[in-house]
Each structure stands twice: as structure tokens, then as C-alpha cells.
Write a protein that holds these residues in place. Structure first.
Motif, PDB file in Angstrom:
ATOM      1  N   MET A 129       9.449  11.234  10.384  1.00 48.77           N
ATOM      2  CA  MET A 129       8.319  10.207   9.496  1.00 48.77           C
ATOM      3  C   MET A 129       8.127  11.385   9.370  1.00 48.77           C
ATOM      4  SD  MET A 129       8.012   6.350  10.000  1.00 48.77           S
ATOM      5  CE  MET A 129       9.671   5.183  10.112  1.00 48.77           C
ATOM      6  N   ASP A 130       8.165  12.181   7.789  1.00 43.71           N
ATOM      7  CA  ASP A 130       7.071  12.603   6.863  1.00 43.71           C
ATOM      8  C   ASP A 130       5.332  11.719   6.539  1.00 43.71           C
ATOM      9  OD1 ASP A 130       7.596  14.963   8.206  1.00 43.71           O
ATOM     10  OD2 ASP A 130       9.106  15.892   6.318  1.00 43.71           O
ATOM     11  N   GLY A 131       6.017  10.666   5.854  1.00 46.79           N
ATOM     12  CA  GLY A 131       5.090   9.536   5.340  1.00 46.79           C
ATOM     13  C   GLY A 131       6.060   8.480   5.872  1.00 46.79           C
ATOM     14  N   LEU A 132       5.023   7.147   6.002  1.00 48.29           N
ATOM     15  CA  LEU A 132       5.300   5.863   5.834  1.00 48.29           C
ATOM     16  C   LEU A 132       4.461   4.628   4.861  1.00 48.29           C
ATOM     17  CD1 LEU A 132       7.065   3.737   7.490  1.00 48.29           C
ATOM     18  CD2 LEU A 132       4.952   4.338   9.276  1.00 48.29           C
ATOM     19  N   LEU A 133       5.330   4.424   3.615  1.00 48.26           N
ATOM     20  CA  LEU A 133       4.809   3.653   2.874  1.00 48.26           C
ATOM     21  C   LEU A 133       4.520   2.497   2.932  1.00 48.26           C
ATOM     22  CD1 LEU A 133       5.874   5.562  -0.309  1.00 48.26           C
ATOM     23  CD2 LEU A 133       4.322   5.811   1.541  1.00 48.26           C
ATOM     24  N   MET A 134       3.777   1.371   2.718  1.00 46.14           N
ATOM     25  CA  MET A 134       3.288   0.054   2.794  1.00 46.14           C
ATOM     26  C   MET A 134       3.939  -0.426   1.825  1.00 46.14           C
ATOM     27  SD  MET A 134       2.786  -2.697   5.013  1.00 46.14           S
ATOM     28  CE  MET A 134       1.887  -2.108   5.822  1.00 46.14           C
ATOM     29  N   LEU A 135       4.958  -1.289   1.444  1.00 47.32           N
ATOM     30  CA  LEU A 135       5.554  -1.949   0.829  1.00 47.32           C
ATOM     31  C   LEU A 135       5.632  -3.220   0.413  1.00 47.32           C
ATOM     32  CD1 LEU A 135       8.600   0.114   0.995  1.00 47.32           C
ATOM     33  CD2 LEU A 135       7.011   0.725  -0.454  1.00 47.32           C
ATOM     34  N   ILE A 136       5.690  -3.784  -0.438  1.00 48.56           N
ATOM     35  CA  ILE A 136       4.816  -5.394  -1.152  1.00 48.56           C
ATOM     36  C   ILE A 136       6.591  -5.876  -1.670  1.00 48.56           C
ATOM     37  CG2 ILE A 136       3.893  -7.458  -1.818  1.00 48.56           C
ATOM     38  CD1 ILE A 136       2.410  -4.529  -0.390  1.00 48.56           C
ATOM     39  N   GLN A 137       7.577  -6.818  -1.346  1.00 47.06           N
ATOM     40  CA  GLN A 137       8.229  -7.908  -2.071  1.00 47.06           C
ATOM     41  C   GLN A 137       7.645  -8.697  -3.111  1.00 47.06           C
ATOM     42  OE1 GLN A 137      11.474  -9.765   1.255  1.00 47.06           O
ATOM     43  NE2 GLN A 137       9.337 -10.173   1.997  1.00 47.06           N
ATOM     44  N   MET A 164      10.879  -2.941  -3.963  1.00 47.12           N
ATOM     45  CA  MET A 164       9.851  -2.936  -3.657  1.00 47.12           C
ATOM     46  C   MET A 164       8.669  -2.132  -4.182  1.00 47.12           C
ATOM     47  SD  MET A 164      10.639  -4.772  -0.072  1.00 47.12           S
ATOM     48  CE  MET A 164       9.239  -4.303   0.766  1.00 47.12           C
ATOM     49  N   ILE A 165       7.096  -2.792  -3.410  1.00 48.05           N
ATOM     50  CA  ILE A 165       6.369  -2.651  -4.558  1.00 48.05           C
ATOM     51  C   ILE A 165       5.719  -1.563  -3.636  1.00 48.05           C
ATOM     52  CG2 ILE A 165       4.224  -3.448  -5.910  1.00 48.05           C
ATOM     53  CD1 ILE A 165       5.454  -5.661  -6.480  1.00 48.05           C
ATOM     54  N   TYR A 166       4.885  -0.133  -3.909  1.00 46.75           N
ATOM     55  CA  TYR A 166       4.091   0.285  -3.049  1.00 46.75           C
ATOM     56  C   TYR A 166       2.829  -0.188  -3.097  1.00 46.75           C
ATOM     57  CZ  TYR A 166       1.181   4.525  -1.583  1.00 46.75           C
ATOM     58  OH  TYR A 166       0.744   4.433  -1.133  1.00 46.75           O
ATOM     59  N   GLY A 167       2.513  -1.183  -2.219  1.00 49.64           N
ATOM     60  CA  GLY A 167       0.973  -1.391  -2.154  1.00 49.64           C
ATOM     61  C   GLY A 167       0.063  -0.101  -1.977  1.00 49.64           C
ATOM     62  N   GLY A 168       0.292   0.687  -2.103  1.00 44.95           N
ATOM     63  CA  GLY A 168      -1.132   1.928  -1.671  1.00 44.95           C
ATOM     64  C   GLY A 168      -1.865   2.170  -0.363  1.00 44.95           C
ATOM     65  N   LEU A 203       8.148   0.679   5.138  1.00 45.15           N
ATOM     66  CA  LEU A 203       7.721  -0.745   6.203  1.00 45.15           C
ATOM     67  C   LEU A 203       7.212  -1.681   4.992  1.00 45.15           C
ATOM     68  CD1 LEU A 203       7.198  -1.754   9.427  1.00 45.15           C
ATOM     69  CD2 LEU A 203       5.529  -1.356   8.599  1.00 45.15           C
ATOM     70  N   ALA A 204       7.968  -3.076   5.416  1.00 43.91           N
ATOM     71  CA  ALA A 204       7.291  -4.605   4.501  1.00 43.91           C
ATOM     72  C   ALA A 204       6.433  -5.088   5.225  1.00 43.91           C
ATOM     73  CB  ALA A 204       9.040  -5.075   4.623  1.00 43.91           C
ATOM     74  N   TYR A 205       5.632  -5.203   4.795  1.00 41.67           N
ATOM     75  CA  TYR A 205       4.288  -6.044   4.554  1.00 41.67           C
ATOM     76  C   TYR A 205       4.875  -7.808   4.873  1.00 41.67           C
ATOM     77  CZ  TYR A 205      -0.917  -7.114   4.877  1.00 41.67           C
ATOM     78  OH  TYR A 205      -2.024  -8.072   5.029  1.00 41.67           O
ATOM     79  N   THR A 206       4.287  -8.319   5.852  1.00 40.21           N
ATOM     80  CA  THR A 206       4.594  -9.600   6.352  1.00 40.21           C
ATOM     81  C   THR A 206       3.685 -10.340   5.588  1.00 40.21           C
ATOM     82  OG1 THR A 206       2.844  -9.242   8.303  1.00 40.21           O
ATOM     83  CG2 THR A 206       4.971  -8.529   8.528  1.00 40.21           C
ATOM     84  N   GLY A 207       2.919  -9.901   5.363  1.00 48.83           N
ATOM     85  CA  GLY A 207       1.117 -11.154   4.387  1.00 48.83           C
ATOM     86  C   GLY A 207       1.221 -10.626   2.988  1.00 48.83           C
TER      87      GLY A 207
END
Length: 230
Positions: A129-137, A164-168, A203-207
Motif C-alpha cells: 500500500m502507498d495509501g489507505l483510505l477510510m470509506l463509508i457505505q 463508496m464515500i471517502y470519509g476524509g 477500508l470500509a468503516y463499520t460505524g
């Protein structure tokens, strides 16, 4: 050079245009949500993971943020005379952040659930990985009306598109920032390089998550916080 992040950059330089008129007299990160400034919600998450510096980049009405953040141990860097956008802002802050991958986070979102930075750290694989983004359903997001930013594939890699939405919030390696000629530029330029190499992951956020980039998002975020605290 370390290969796991220890420092955090909080993006706090924006003009808060969508949050007007609340940002006429204050920067957006100082807008109250749930009884405290919006940036304090982000700072609590950052303090949960950072063993190195926590830095905030500033531009619009910066002194109010300097006065608020410095007593809390946050280093600040003011972009002047011009705003540098996310990519230029990250590169400008590297002397304070140190070498190696870093966490970055937008300061206009509320997270209800596990600390997204800690979740990213658990999933981070610097060998691939060079980048890992937290994503939101989309069904777990409030205050967002778009179609999404990325498609998340079964192997964790990403492509541009609805879904998926990039959560920032992300972990990102910073080496390639020095190859970009522009002074002010978006991190999208860096992401595009990683997408081409298939080293940008998600990565899909679980909250649950709420965009607080506009006035209507404040009430939604406070409702989310109240439900999460029950």
C-alpha cells in the motif's frame, strides 16, 4: 525510515464556503457541534493514535485556531499568502510531521463508532500500500448527497467511480509529493499515481459518519452523537 504512521495532519485551512454564514466570523473547524468546536472531535481521534506530532494547517482566520490548538499540544502551520490545497498543504507540513507515512484527516466530519485512524492502522500493509483510505457505505452516511467517490474491489484496491464515500481520513506515504511540480494541488494528483500502480487501497468503516461541511450537517451530527452516546 519508519513504515507505520505516528504523526497526524489535520486539514484546517479551508474557507468554509459551504458553512456560511457561520464562517463569517470564525474558521469552519471552530463551529460548535455537540457543545465543542468541530476540530476537537477530530483531535480526540488523532490523540487516540498519535505517538508523534499532531499538526494542523491553517489559512482562513488562523489566529483563533492557533489560540485554541496550541494549548492542546497541536503544532500549527499557516499557509500564506495563498492556500496550498490538500496536497500542497501536506507537503508544506512535512518538516513538522517527519518522514514516513502519515495520517491525514479532514476536520469537518463526525464519526460514530471505532476510531477510524486506529482501524486504518490495523489494516495498513506498507509492503503493498502507498495509501489507505477510510470509506463509508452510503447507507451509513448522513449529510452527504453525492454518488460516492470510489469503487472498492474484493482485493481492497480502488478505482474511481460511484459506490463508496471517502470519509476524509487516510494513511498515506509522502515520497511522491516531491515529484509534483505545482505549489498548490489536490491530493487527487497523488491518488491518481497510486491508482495507476494499484497501490491505493480502501477500508470500509463499520460505524456511522456525518459530513458537517454545511450548516444542515450540524443537527444531523448532533443527532448521531446523541444516539452513539446512549
Amino acid at each position: 525510515m519508519r513504515d507505520h504512521p505516528t504523526s497526524v495532519l489535520m486539514f484546517a485551512a479551508g474557507f468554509g464556503t459551504r458553512m456560511r454564514p457561520l464562517t463569517a466570523d470564525m474558521p469552519k473547524p471552530m463551529v460548535p457541534v455537540g457543545g465543542r468546536p468541530l476540530i476537537d472531535h477530530a483531535l480526540a481521534l488523532a490523540k487516540g493514535v498519535a505517538s508523534g506530532p499532531i499538526v494542523a494547517n491553517l489559512h482562513y482566520k488562523p489566529q483563533m485556531l492557533v489560540d485554541h490548538l496550541m494549548p492542546q499540544g497541536v503544532a500549527t502551520i499557516i499557509e500564506a499568502p495563498d492556500i496550498l490545497e490538500t496536497g500542497g498543504g501536506l507537503r508544506n507540513a512535512l518538516p513538522l510531521l517527519g518522514q514516513g507515512p502519515v495520517y491525514t484527516m479532514n476536520t469537518d466530519a463526525i464519526w460514530a463508532g471505532p476510531n477510524p485512524l486506529a482501524a486504518l492502522a490495523s489494516a495498513w500493509r506498507p509492503d503493498v500500500m502507498d495509501g489507505l483510505l477510510m470509506l463509508i457505505q452510503p447507507d451509513l452516511a448522513k449529510g452527504y448527497a453525492g454518488q460516492g467517490d470510489f469503487t472498492l474491489h474484493d482485493d481492497g484496491t480502488l478505482s474511481r467511480g460511484a459506490g463508496m464515500i471517502y470519509g476524509g481520513v487516510q494513511i498515506i506515504k509522502t515520497d511522491m509529493l516531491h515529484d509534483i511540480q505545482e505549489t498548490a494541488f489536490s491530493l487527487n494528483l497523488l491518488w491518481d499515481l497510486m491508482l495507476a500502480d494499484r497501490t491505493l487501497h480502501g477500508l470500509a468503516y463499520t460505524g456511522r459518519w456525518c459530513d458537517v461541511g454545511h450548516p444542515g450537517g450540524i443537527a444531523q451530527a448532533e443527532t448521531l452523537l446523541a444516539a452513539h452516546d446512549v
